[in-house]
Write a protein that holds these residues in place. Structure first.
Motif, short mmCIF file in Angstrom:
data_model
loop_
_atom_site.label_atom_id
_atom_site.label_comp_id
_atom_site.label_asym_id
_atom_site.label_seq_id
_atom_site.Cartn_x
_atom_site.Cartn_y
_atom_site.Cartn_z
N VAL A 252 -5.77 -12.46 2.04
CA VAL A 252 -5.78 -11.34 3.00
C VAL A 252 -5.15 -10.10 2.37
CG1 VAL A 252 -4.91 -10.52 5.22
CG2 VAL A 252 -5.77 -12.86 5.02
N VAL A 253 -4.03 -10.29 1.67
CA VAL A 253 -3.37 -9.15 1.00
C VAL A 253 -4.31 -8.49 0.02
CG1 VAL A 253 -1.51 -8.48 -0.57
CG2 VAL A 253 -1.05 -10.07 1.30
N LEU A 254 -5.00 -9.29 -0.79
CA LEU A 254 -5.93 -8.75 -1.78
C LEU A 254 -7.08 -8.00 -1.11
CD1 LEU A 254 -6.15 -11.75 -4.29
CD2 LEU A 254 -4.95 -9.58 -4.61
N SER A 255 -7.43 -8.41 0.09
CA SER A 255 -8.56 -7.79 0.79
C SER A 255 -8.19 -6.49 1.48
CB SER A 255 -9.14 -8.77 1.82
OG SER A 255 -9.59 -9.95 1.21
N VAL A 256 -6.94 -6.41 1.99
CA VAL A 256 -6.61 -5.28 2.85
C VAL A 256 -5.89 -4.13 2.16
CG1 VAL A 256 -6.45 -6.86 4.82
CG2 VAL A 256 -4.36 -6.17 3.64
N PRO B 71 -8.23 -0.71 0.86
CA PRO B 71 -8.59 0.40 1.75
C PRO B 71 -7.39 1.18 2.26
CG PRO B 71 -8.97 -1.73 2.82
CD PRO B 71 -8.70 -2.00 1.38
N MET B 72 -6.26 0.50 2.49
CA MET B 72 -5.09 1.22 2.98
C MET B 72 -4.47 2.09 1.89
SD MET B 72 -3.18 -1.30 5.72
CE MET B 72 -2.87 -2.67 4.62
N THR B 73 -4.44 1.59 0.66
CA THR B 73 -3.88 2.37 -0.45
C THR B 73 -4.71 3.62 -0.70
OG1 THR B 73 -3.03 0.36 -1.51
CG2 THR B 73 -3.25 2.32 -2.89
N SER C 23 0.83 -1.21 0.00
CA SER C 23 0.00 0.00 0.00
C SER C 23 0.85 1.26 0.00
CB SER C 23 -0.93 0.00 1.22
OG SER C 23 -1.82 -1.07 1.18
N PHE C 24 1.90 1.26 0.82
CA PHE C 24 2.78 2.43 0.87
C PHE C 24 3.49 2.64 -0.47
CE2 PHE C 24 2.54 2.64 5.54
CZ PHE C 24 2.54 4.02 5.70
N LEU D 212 -4.24 6.20 2.07
CA LEU D 212 -2.97 6.92 1.98
C LEU D 212 -2.98 7.94 0.85
CD1 LEU D 212 -0.49 3.97 2.63
CD2 LEU D 212 -0.75 6.01 4.04
N VAL D 213 -3.54 7.57 -0.30
CA VAL D 213 -3.62 8.51 -1.43
C VAL D 213 -4.46 9.73 -1.03
CG1 VAL D 213 -4.51 8.84 -3.76
CG2 VAL D 213 -3.25 6.76 -3.20
#
Length: 255
Positions: A130-134, A137-139, A79-80, A142-143
């Protein structure tokens, strides 16, 4: 401050009272035989099932939490990286954003069987889910946080000839932390649910595996016990994130 404290205390008291009242009504409905307990177990039956299977539940919960944490950490790193790239390049953002939206529209339960077929029954397909799910929203959080930075602040950094690294390190990332924690709280709730869904479809350990086993034997009290456990674990994780947010962003709560 004292008035605010008592207001919060009163609000929490009302919430807890409503929950207790709901549980009492639920227990009475089952106790008086208005609804058979083989369709809906009473709260006391659920508590007993939880106590009887406590160590087994904790053993399975350990694997689910490990999966959720690994997926969340990897999703956080992605995400970062992705959010910075989207912020640096408008063309890249316009190219990637529809893909992110498309990923979010695919039901977790639909893609989980494919991951199990492709990646096997180990922990890898569960972490990937889990990676595909989370990370969505975090990306996006941050944007949005980067976009919230005022133009005057950006102009000041440019006038000081700050590099991209210095701009993100000292301005954009700190400014986006409020958005980040909001996205992280949403992501953590997705993480546990996604891990459990992946465990439904294949595996040897985890709360999803436990749920599959008790469902096949029609042990609804154990089913409700693990459902409440997942809810409690999610609330605890979100509570820990809130504590971390208050500690790191203490200046915002002092206003």
């Amino acid at each position: 401050m004292l008035i605010s404290f008592f207001k919060n205390l009163t609000a929490h008291g009302i919430q807890y009272s409503l929950i207790i009242l709901l549980l009492i009504i639920w227990q009475m409905v089952i106790g008086f035989g208005l609804l058979p307990d083989y369709l809906l177990p009473s709260p006391m039956q659920i508590v007993k099932a939880f106590i009887d299977d406590f160590y087994l539940l904790m053993s399975h919960a350990k694997y689910t939490l490990i999966t959720a944490f690994l997926g969340t950490i990897i999703g956080l790193i992605l995400s970062f990286v992705l959010s910075i790239l989207m912020d640096l390049s408008k063309n890249f953002r316009q190219m990637v954003y529809p893909i992110l939206l498309l990923n979010q529209t695919i039901p977790t339960i639909a893609i989980a069987p494919l991951l199990v077929i492709w990646l096997g029954y180990g922990i890898l397909p569960k972490v990937v889910l889990v990676v595909l799910s989370v990370f969505f929203p975090m990306t996006i959080a941050l944007v949005d946080g980067y976009n919230s930075v005022q133009k005057e602040q950006l102009n000041l950094f440019r006038s000081l000839k700050a590099s991209h690294y210095q701009t993100y390190r000292h301005l954009k990332i700190p400014s986006s932390m409020g958005y980040f924690f909001t996205g992280l709280k949403v992501a953590l709730s997705y993480a546990l649910i996604s891990a459990v869904v992946a465990e439904w479809l294949g595996g040897y350990h985890g709360l999803g595996v436990y749920m599959t086993r008790v469902r096949k034997s029609y042990e609804l009290d154990n089913m409700f016990a693990v459902i409440f456990l997942i809810s409690i674990l999610t609330l605890i994780l979100i509570g820990l994130v809130k504590l971390l947010e208050r500690k790191l962003l203490a200046y915002q709560y002092q206003k």
